[in-house]
Design an enzyme around this catalytic site. Structure first.
Site: not given
Length: 209
Positions: A80, A89, A171
């Site tokens: 999106h 990370s 969704r």
């Protein structure tokens, strides 16, 4: 290994009155109809714009959400492109620095045999990661290569109300994968409670029955 559940949380939300007022001001600027504003005018105006698919005014309210999910789901979320993202990370964060148990999220729909196979694969991946970090001296950016898509991650995701409505329509639909669908249904429920007029039609469509 540690099996956890996915979750969604609205971060530092703007209060409903402010969201209503900002959106109404933006919409009324088009027509210079400020004189029609009163304590009860915003909801009717916004409801009318939503019904007429006039979504531009809904772009003036941002909502930030913290999502705990698996990496497969996060890969779907970042598609999106009108959103902002900040994700945990795997390159810099050592997944076993503080706890030797790596977090995984169980995929939906596993039968008993499949569950045993899935859990075993996660244990193998966790063991390989530990060896890569502790025995081979690899950095997390290298060791992460052995981790599967069901590894848990945390992602902050920000979008305006118009984009959130678009995401939720896609969704929350029954054709969406269960993992992301359940998270978005939970988010829809939370957004409706906090900002009812902006999400009432979607709530009624996907959760009202």
């Amino acid at each position: 290994m540690k099996i956890i559940e996915g979750s969604v949380e609205i971060i530092n939300p703007i209060d409903y009155k402010t969201m209503l007022n900002t959106t109404e001001l933006a919409i009324r600027n088009c027509y210079q109809s400020y004189g029609k504003m009163n304590d009860n005018s915003a909801e009717g105006l916004i409801r009318g714009c939503i019904k007429a698919n006039h979504g531009a005014g809904l772009e003036f309210g941002d909502i930030c959400v913290k999502i705990v999910c698996d990496r497969a789901t996060s890969h779907q979320l970042v598609r999106h492109r009108l959103c902002n993202f900040m994700q945990l990370s795997q390159r810099y964060v050592n997944a076993v620095k503080n706890d030797p148990n790596i977090e995984f999220i169980e995929p939906e729909g596993l039968n008993n045999e499949a569950y045993d196979n899935w859990k075993g694969a996660c244990r193998v991946a966790e063991s390989a990661y530990l060896v890569m970090i502790n025995d081979c001296g690899m950095k997390p950016e290298v060791a992460r290569s052995v981790l599967p898509n069901c590894t848990a991650t945390t992602i902050f995701m920000k979008a305006n109300i118009r984009e959130w409505r678009h995401i939720l329509k896609l969704r929350c639909d029954k054709h969406a994968q269960n993992e992301i669908r359940n998270l978005m249904l939970d988010l829809l429920s939370k957004l409706y409670k906090m900002y009812p007029i902006f999400f009432e039609d979607l709530y009624n469509e996907f959760l009202g029955g």
